[in-house]
Enzyme design. Structure first.
Site, mmCIF file in Angstrom:
data_model
loop_
_atom_site.group_PDB
_atom_site.id
_atom_site.type_symbol
_atom_site.label_atom_id
_atom_site.label_comp_id
_atom_site.label_asym_id
_atom_site.label_seq_id
_atom_site.Cartn_x
_atom_site.Cartn_y
_atom_site.Cartn_z
ATOM 1 N N CYS A 79 23.057 48.769 -65.061
ATOM 2 C CA CYS A 79 21.830 49.200 -64.396
ATOM 3 C C CYS A 79 20.668 48.225 -64.680
ATOM 4 O O CYS A 79 20.692 47.116 -64.182
ATOM 5 C CB CYS A 79 21.524 50.643 -64.783
ATOM 6 S SG CYS A 79 20.632 51.516 -63.504
ATOM 7 N N HIS A 175 26.173 54.029 -64.409
ATOM 8 C CA HIS A 175 26.045 54.280 -65.856
ATOM 9 C C HIS A 175 27.342 54.824 -66.447
ATOM 10 O O HIS A 175 27.450 56.047 -66.647
ATOM 11 C CB HIS A 175 24.935 55.310 -66.106
ATOM 12 C CG HIS A 175 23.562 54.795 -65.917
ATOM 13 N ND1 HIS A 175 22.849 54.153 -66.911
ATOM 14 C CD2 HIS A 175 22.754 54.818 -64.837
ATOM 15 C CE1 HIS A 175 21.661 53.819 -66.452
ATOM 16 N NE2 HIS A 175 21.581 54.209 -65.197
ATOM 17 N N GLU A 177 28.245 54.881 -69.372
ATOM 18 C CA GLU A 177 27.993 55.466 -70.702
ATOM 19 C C GLU A 177 27.543 56.925 -70.611
ATOM 20 O O GLU A 177 27.462 57.607 -71.626
ATOM 21 C CB GLU A 177 26.932 54.641 -71.455
ATOM 22 C CG GLU A 177 25.496 54.780 -70.974
ATOM 23 C CD GLU A 177 25.208 54.058 -69.649
ATOM 24 O OE1 GLU A 177 26.142 53.511 -69.041
ATOM 25 O OE2 GLU A 177 24.035 54.071 -69.229
HETATM 26 N N1 GLN Z 1 15.282 50.883 -61.634
HETATM 27 C C1 GLN Z 1 15.332 50.558 -63.025
HETATM 28 C C2 GLN Z 1 14.722 49.168 -63.279
HETATM 29 O O1 GLN Z 1 14.305 48.509 -62.418
HETATM 30 C C3 GLN Z 1 16.742 50.581 -63.555
HETATM 31 C C4 GLN Z 1 17.243 51.988 -63.597
HETATM 32 C C5 GLN Z 1 18.225 52.269 -64.675
HETATM 33 O O2 GLN Z 1 18.527 51.431 -65.514
HETATM 34 N N2 GLN Z 1 18.690 53.492 -64.712
HETATM 35 O O3 GLN Z 1 14.692 48.759 -64.389
#
Ligand code: GLN
Length: 192
Positions: A79, A175, A177
């Site tokens: 992410c 995610h 995790e």
């Molecule tokens: N949108 C978030 C960012 O730009 C990332 C979201 C996440 O890690 N759950 O950092």
């Protein structure tokens, strides 16, 4: 037994630590450059990429990690971690930097805002179907030929890569995790 670091500046650090511990590897939380010593690989958690980027600079980790990444150190970003590793950040803050290790273009919040978070099955190559939790997830909008795509997902607008690898660097939009399924992390730890 591999020693795996979890970048512990901001984000869902605890969940990654718990998942890696279940896999039986030695887990080290990383907050300073010396924490990187003796590691076989590093996980960069989800969170807020602009905050993580800021803390990478103030902790002194940015420069050390960039060198290690360039030398082949294995890193798995989920992410916000994926954003930190991508070449192009769309809808990023104007001054947002990245380690530029995955030849992909990611759009921040490309799967929608927090309220549009969702869970869906994702089929991972050589692994099978895993649960995918998408929270303000970055969308990989394009990638170069040298990027290996291990999973794609169609959120109604065509297939997009959601788990990719380029040499020593892995990135994931969702995610792993946040579920009890260990297999995505295991793909990474098996490579160490
Ligand atoms: N949108 C978030 C960012 O730009 C990332 C979201 C996440 O890690 N759950 O950092």
């Amino acid at each position: 037994m591999p020693r795996v670091g979890v970048l512990a500046l901001q984000g869902d650090v605890r969940e990654h630590v718990a998942t890696l511990e279940k896999l039986g590897v030695t887990v080290v939380t990383v907050r300073t450059p010396s924490d990187l010593e003796g590691l076989d690989g590093l996980v960069m958690p989800g969170g807020e990429s602009t905050t993580i980027a800021h803390l990478l600079v103030t902790s002194g980790l940015r420069a050390v990690l960039q060198t290690k990444l360039d030398e082949g150190f294995k890193v798995f970003g989920t992410c916000a971690g994926l954003i930190m590793l991508s070449r192009d950040i769309l809808d990023g803050r104007r001054d947002q930097w990245s380690f530029n290790k995955l030849d992909v273009a990611v759009r921040r919040n490309g799967y929608g805002r927090q309220i549009a978070s969702f869970e869906s099955s994702v089929e991972v190559r050589d692994v099978g179907v895993v649960p995918g939790v998408f929270i303000r997830a970055p969308k990989i909008e394009s990638y170069e030929k040298n990027v290996e795509v291990l999973a794609t997902f169609d959120h109604g607008d065509g297939e997009h890569a959601v788990l990719v690898r380029q040499g020593n660097v892995w990135g994931c939009s969702f995610h792993p995790e946040l579920t009890s399924d260990l297999r995505v992390h295991q793909l990474f730890t098996d490579s160490l």
